[in-house]
Write a protein that holds these residues in place. Structure first.
Motif, PDB file in Angstrom:
ATOM      1  N   ALA A  62       9.764  10.401  -6.982  1.00 49.73           N
ATOM      2  CA  ALA A  62       9.644  11.200  -8.192  1.00 49.73           C
ATOM      3  C   ALA A  62       9.695  12.689  -7.860  1.00 49.73           C
ATOM      4  O   ALA A  62      10.279  13.485  -8.598  1.00 49.73           O
ATOM      5  N   ARG A 100     -11.590   9.239   0.902  1.00 50.52           N
ATOM      6  CA  ARG A 100     -11.309   7.831   1.158  1.00 50.52           C
ATOM      7  C   ARG A 100     -11.461   7.503   2.645  1.00 50.52           C
ATOM      8  O   ARG A 100     -12.085   6.505   3.024  1.00 50.52           O
ATOM      9  N   ASN A 124      -1.454   0.930  -5.973  1.00 53.39           N
ATOM     10  CA  ASN A 124      -2.583   1.191  -5.085  1.00 53.39           C
ATOM     11  C   ASN A 124      -3.663   0.128  -5.221  1.00 53.39           C
ATOM     12  O   ASN A 124      -4.183  -0.381  -4.215  1.00 53.39           O
ATOM     13  N   LEU A 125      -4.016  -0.228  -6.463  1.00 47.62           N
ATOM     14  CA  LEU A 125      -5.053  -1.238  -6.680  1.00 47.62           C
ATOM     15  C   LEU A 125      -4.612  -2.587  -6.134  1.00 47.62           C
ATOM     16  O   LEU A 125      -5.370  -3.293  -5.464  1.00 47.62           O
ATOM     17  N   LEU A 133      -8.963   7.570  -6.083  1.00 48.64           N
ATOM     18  CA  LEU A 133      -7.771   6.777  -6.416  1.00 48.64           C
ATOM     19  C   LEU A 133      -6.825   7.569  -7.315  1.00 48.64           C
ATOM     20  O   LEU A 133      -5.614   7.612  -7.107  1.00 48.64           O
ATOM     21  N   PHE A 134      -7.387   8.244  -8.331  1.00 50.81           N
ATOM     22  CA  PHE A 134      -6.558   9.055  -9.213  1.00 50.81           C
ATOM     23  C   PHE A 134      -5.863  10.161  -8.427  1.00 50.81           C
ATOM     24  O   PHE A 134      -4.706  10.470  -8.673  1.00 50.81           O
ATOM     25  N   ILE A 174       4.558   7.581 -14.115  1.00 48.97           N
ATOM     26  CA  ILE A 174       4.489   7.606 -12.646  1.00 48.97           C
ATOM     27  C   ILE A 174       3.059   7.310 -12.198  1.00 48.97           C
ATOM     28  O   ILE A 174       2.817   6.501 -11.305  1.00 48.97           O
ATOM     29  N   PHE A 175       2.115   7.962 -12.859  1.00 51.75           N
ATOM     30  CA  PHE A 175       0.709   7.835 -12.499  1.00 51.75           C
ATOM     31  C   PHE A 175       0.225   6.385 -12.639  1.00 51.75           C
ATOM     32  O   PHE A 175      -0.341   5.812 -11.698  1.00 51.75           O
ATOM     33  N   PHE A 232       3.384  17.533  -8.768  1.00 49.53           N
ATOM     34  CA  PHE A 232       4.118  18.455  -9.637  1.00 49.53           C
ATOM     35  C   PHE A 232       3.704  18.270 -11.095  1.00 49.53           C
ATOM     36  O   PHE A 232       3.599  19.226 -11.856  1.00 49.53           O
ATOM     37  N   TRP A 233       3.399  17.023 -11.441  1.00 51.01           N
ATOM     38  CA  TRP A 233       2.978  16.732 -12.813  1.00 51.01           C
ATOM     39  C   TRP A 233       1.571  17.273 -13.064  1.00 51.01           C
ATOM     40  O   TRP A 233       1.295  17.899 -14.085  1.00 51.01           O
ATOM     41  N   SER A 255       1.724   4.125 -10.004  1.00 51.58           N
ATOM     42  CA  SER A 255       1.216   4.236  -8.642  1.00 51.58           C
ATOM     43  C   SER A 255      -0.243   3.807  -8.564  1.00 51.58           C
ATOM     44  O   SER A 255      -0.658   3.254  -7.538  1.00 51.58           O
ATOM     45  N   VAL A 256      -1.015   3.983  -9.626  1.00 49.44           N
ATOM     46  CA  VAL A 256      -2.370   3.411  -9.649  1.00 49.44           C
ATOM     47  C   VAL A 256      -2.267   1.887  -9.503  1.00 49.44           C
ATOM     48  O   VAL A 256      -2.995   1.269  -8.718  1.00 49.44           O
ATOM     49  N   ILE A 281       5.870   8.182  -5.541  1.00 46.42           N
ATOM     50  CA  ILE A 281       5.552   9.591  -5.765  1.00 46.42           C
ATOM     51  C   ILE A 281       6.546  10.497  -5.032  1.00 46.42           C
ATOM     52  O   ILE A 281       6.997  11.510  -5.581  1.00 46.42           O
ATOM     53  N   LEU A 286       0.824  -1.204   0.000  1.00 42.59           N
ATOM     54  CA  LEU A 286       0.000   0.000   0.000  1.00 42.59           C
ATOM     55  C   LEU A 286       0.861   1.258   0.000  1.00 42.59           C
ATOM     56  O   LEU A 286       0.471   2.292  -0.534  1.00 42.59           O
ATOM     57  N   TYR A 305      -4.867  10.252  -5.216  1.00 42.75           N
ATOM     58  CA  TYR A 305      -3.680   9.919  -4.447  1.00 42.75           C
ATOM     59  C   TYR A 305      -2.653   9.119  -5.235  1.00 42.75           C
ATOM     60  O   TYR A 305      -1.631   8.734  -4.696  1.00 42.75           O
ATOM     61  N   SER A 306      -2.914   8.884  -6.520  1.00 42.31           N
ATOM     62  CA  SER A 306      -1.892   8.237  -7.354  1.00 42.31           C
ATOM     63  C   SER A 306      -1.156   9.262  -8.222  1.00 42.31           C
ATOM     64  O   SER A 306      -0.245   8.908  -8.947  1.00 42.31           O
ATOM     65  N   MET A 307      -1.587  10.501  -8.172  1.00 47.33           N
ATOM     66  CA  MET A 307      -1.076  11.516  -9.098  1.00 47.33           C
ATOM     67  C   MET A 307       0.099  12.260  -8.472  1.00 47.33           C
ATOM     68  O   MET A 307      -0.025  12.744  -7.357  1.00 47.33           O
ATOM     69  N   PRO A 308       1.232  12.364  -9.174  1.00 47.73           N
ATOM     70  CA  PRO A 308       2.294  13.220  -8.640  1.00 47.73           C
ATOM     71  C   PRO A 308       1.885  14.691  -8.768  1.00 47.73           C
ATOM     72  O   PRO A 308       1.526  15.132  -9.861  1.00 47.73           O
ATOM     73  N   GLY A 313       5.324  11.613 -16.609  1.00 46.97           N
ATOM     74  CA  GLY A 313       4.322  11.789 -15.554  1.00 46.97           C
ATOM     75  C   GLY A 313       3.249  10.723 -15.639  1.00 46.97           C
ATOM     76  O   GLY A 313       2.807  10.182 -14.622  1.00 46.97           O
ATOM     77  N   ILE A 314       2.837  10.395 -16.871  1.00 39.89           N
ATOM     78  CA  ILE A 314       1.839   9.330 -17.044  1.00 39.89           C
ATOM     79  C   ILE A 314       2.407   7.998 -16.540  1.00 39.89           C
ATOM     80  O   ILE A 314       1.703   7.212 -15.905  1.00 39.89           O
TER      81      ILE A 314
END
Lengths: 301, 339
Positions: free
Chosen positions: A237, B222, A286-287, B139-140, A278-279, B147-148, A282-283, A234, A227, B142-145, A275-276
């Motif tokens: 990064a 959440r 998380n899942l 979810l999006f 990284i996204f 700065f990006w 991390s998705v 992040i 988790l 807390y998965s998003m950096p 950036g995509i």
């Protein structure tokens, strides 16, 4: 053994051996996990990432990741450069692929530090209680009160930027919850009958801690780590973006976003594509972590 | 345990944590590879000069004594002088902190005002499409950096659509038009009655605050969802419904009322992480706050400023924990009577 026979053997409510019981338990967990579509999607993303990292030289040309070619700079996507090129003419596709290696290395190293440290502090605190517990938990609380990125910043300022220092800085601020978790798990088990049996058999304290209690703490620690992975990625990064992580020309995703900042308005892909990456990563974590936790919760309930 | 003992215990742990914080910053200041004596005397100084300067700045003393002197200085608000601005670090930080505070407060407001209701809806609609949608949005988040997301936001809403103003806190033409009272530019503009400055400041503030707000919304929604699910399982909910209360009232007043107790800690933590997220967001948006100050200090090897900022953020963290600890019994009567 036929398919149905195997299934019956795996799901046998009265297993005939310890081995059957253990394998059956894993099978049930896997079934529960597999029935959760989002969790499976997470697992697939994580597996894909690992595969990409391992097979990076087969997927992309290793030289293209760092080879500068100023005549080819800032090109949009094409057959030769599926994700375009950056401000030094390097192939963004190759850099993104090789970046997976750096990201996974950081996550793995942080995990390798955090889990033993957390267990090393949490197990004795929970088992011995009293003064040992008070001292160790005060220490944990102090580190828990630290803002992660800011402390990492201060450490990077002192030690100099670099991937190892970034790992150390992230690990320093990540271990406290693991110590608390291990402590809580230990406290619920230290008076259990199987522990008393081990004591009566003359087992040493170290043996009880490491052979009886530790294996039971591991599942929840591993789930917690899964988790946390997205958060670690992040943060790493973010350090890379600030120029405190992996140093150029290493293709670190955060640093790649930073380099694309200068040309954001005209060549958007330079900053957007890493950036995509990284996204999505991390998705995925998380899942995957959420799914693992759900399976564990269902078993606990 | 009496209420007095509880407060004393909390204060004791606050003091201990603060000492820990100063020890870490002190340690970081010591391990830095730059030799502070050499920086003063230069490479050509004689051994005697070196030793004299070393004694003058107290580096020949035993470590505990040095730490004690460091702690005394910090407690007097002396964080040293910034190399870049040649001003006391504390003064610098007081100048830039309101900008960060303005950003973080608005972001927290967005996060709570949207995150809590979304979390409640998600819990009551568990397993149906509103729940799935809200969980996906969260979810999006807390998965998003951050700065990006900031860069993409700038690209889309500033460069392409022109809905918001670009980086910075205010356009150059509007700078220094209103007197500084609170340091929060939007509030100062309102106090001064200057409509143009207010509008311009809001146009600059709205994008970075929304982006930070989205991240805190994700976390708060959440956590609200999971707290609400915990509450909705309780028997008092069933009792209230059986009594014939309207379901909406049971959810929003009874269940949420109890969930607030747990939410306070979450919101305090979120505010702390907003201050942290500010380092990255401020870098992306050239927002002249504490985060940008620390980042710039870092790249100019201005260690006093970096450690001062670390201590300030750490201190705010400790305060937030303290506040949420002390608020706890006020919101939860059980904690009061048990105490």
């Amino acid at each position: 053994m036929s398919g149905a026979g195997l299934r019956a053997w795996l799901l046998d409510p009265v297993p005939a051996s310890r081995r059957q019981a253990r394998i059956g338990r894993w099978y049930r967990a896997a079934l529960a996990f597999g029935g959760n579509g989002l969790a499976m999607a997470g697992l697939l993303i994580v597996l894909a990432l690992v595969l990409i990292a391992i097979a990076a030289p087969l997927i992309a040309d290793p030289q293209a990741a760092t080879l500068q070619s100023l005549t080819d700079r800032l090109q949009p996507a094409s057959w030769a450069h599926p994700f375009g090129t950056d401000e030094l003419g390097r192939d963004i596709f190759a850099r993104t692929v090789f970046g997976a290696r750096i990201t996974l290395t950081i996550v793995a190293l942080v995990g390798l530090i955090v889990v033993p440290v957390g267990l090393g502090i949490g197990l004795p605190a929970g088992y011995f209680g009293g003064a040992v517990d008070a001292v160790l938990m005060r220490l944990t609380d102090i580190f828990l009160a630290f803002p992660r990125l800011v402390l990492a910043l201060a450490f990077a300022a002192a030690l100099g930027p670099g991937i190892v220092n970034a790992v150390v800085a992230i690990a320093l601020t990540t271990w406290p919850p693991y110590a608390r978790l291990a402590r809580a798990e230990t406290m619920t088990r230290r008076d259990a009958e199987f522990v008393q049996a081990a004591v009566l058999q003359g087992a040493s304290r170290a043996s009880i801690l490491f052979r009886q209690i530790l294996p039971l703490c591991l599942p929840s620690v591993v789930i917690r780590l899964t988790l946390d992975m997205a958060g670690i990625i992040i943060t790493a990064a973010g350090l890379g973006f600030l120029g405190l992580g992996a140093q150029p020309p290493a293709p670190e995703w955060g640093a790649m976003v930073a380099s694309g900042r200068q040309v954001l308005l005209d060549q958007w892909w330079v900053a957007t594509i890493p950036g995509i990456a990284i996204f999505i990563t991390s998705v995925g974590f998380n899942l995957f972590g959420d799914g693992l936790r759900d399976v564990a919760d269902a078993r606990g309930a | 345990m009496s209420a007095v003992r509880r407060v004393l215990r909390t204060l004791f742990s606050v003091v201990l944590t603060f000492l820990g914080l100063t020890m870490v910053t002190f340690f970081i200041g010591r391990v830095i590879p730059i030799d502070p004596v050499l920086a003063i005397v230069g490479p050509k100084a004689s051994v005697e000069t070196y030793a004299r300067v070393r004694a003058e700045i107290g580096l020949d003393l035993p470590l505990p004594v040095q730490y004690w002197r460091y702690l005394t200085r910090v407690l007097h608000g002396d964080f040293g002088t910034s190399v870049i601005t040649s001003q006391p670090v504390l003064q610098d930080m007081l100048n830039v902190f309101p900008a960060t505070l303005e950003l973080a407060l608005l972001a927290l407001f967005i996060g709570v005002a949207l995150g809590v209701p979304l979390g409640v809806v998600s819990a009551t609609q568990r397993g149906r499409w509103p729940d799935h949608l809200i969980r996906l949005v969260s979810l999006f988040g807390y998965s998003m950096p951050v700065f990006w997301l900031g860069l993409v936001g700038l690209l889309l809403f500033y460069a392409k659509l022109g809905w918001v103003a670009g980086p910075g806190r205010i356009d150059v033409g509007y700078e220094d038009l209103v007197p500084t009272v609170t340091g929060l530019l939007t509030v100062d503009a309102l106090l001064d009655g200057n409509r143009d400055v207010f509008i311009n400041a809001v146009q600059h503030l709205v994008l970075p605050a929304s982006i930070l707000g989205y991240l805190s919304l994700a976390y708060i929604a959440r956590m609200t969802r999971s707290f609400m699910l915990g509450q909705l399982r309780q028997e008092y909910i069933l009792a209230a419904l059986a009594k014939g209360l309207r379901p909406a009232r049971v959810v929003w007043v009874h269940a949420l009322g109890n969930a607030w107790v747990q939410l306070i800690t979450v919101i305090a933590l979120t505010f702390g992480s907003l201050l942290e997220g500010a380092v990255l967001t401020e870098t992306v948006f050239s927002w002249p706050g504490l985060g940008l100050y620390m980042k710039n200090s870092l790249f100019n090897a201005d260690l006093n400023a970096v450690l001062g900022g670390t201590m300030l953020v750490g201190f705010v963290y400790i305060l937030l924990n303290l506040v949420s600890d002390l608020l706890y019994p006020l919101v939860d009567p059980r904690a009061r009577s048990r105490a």
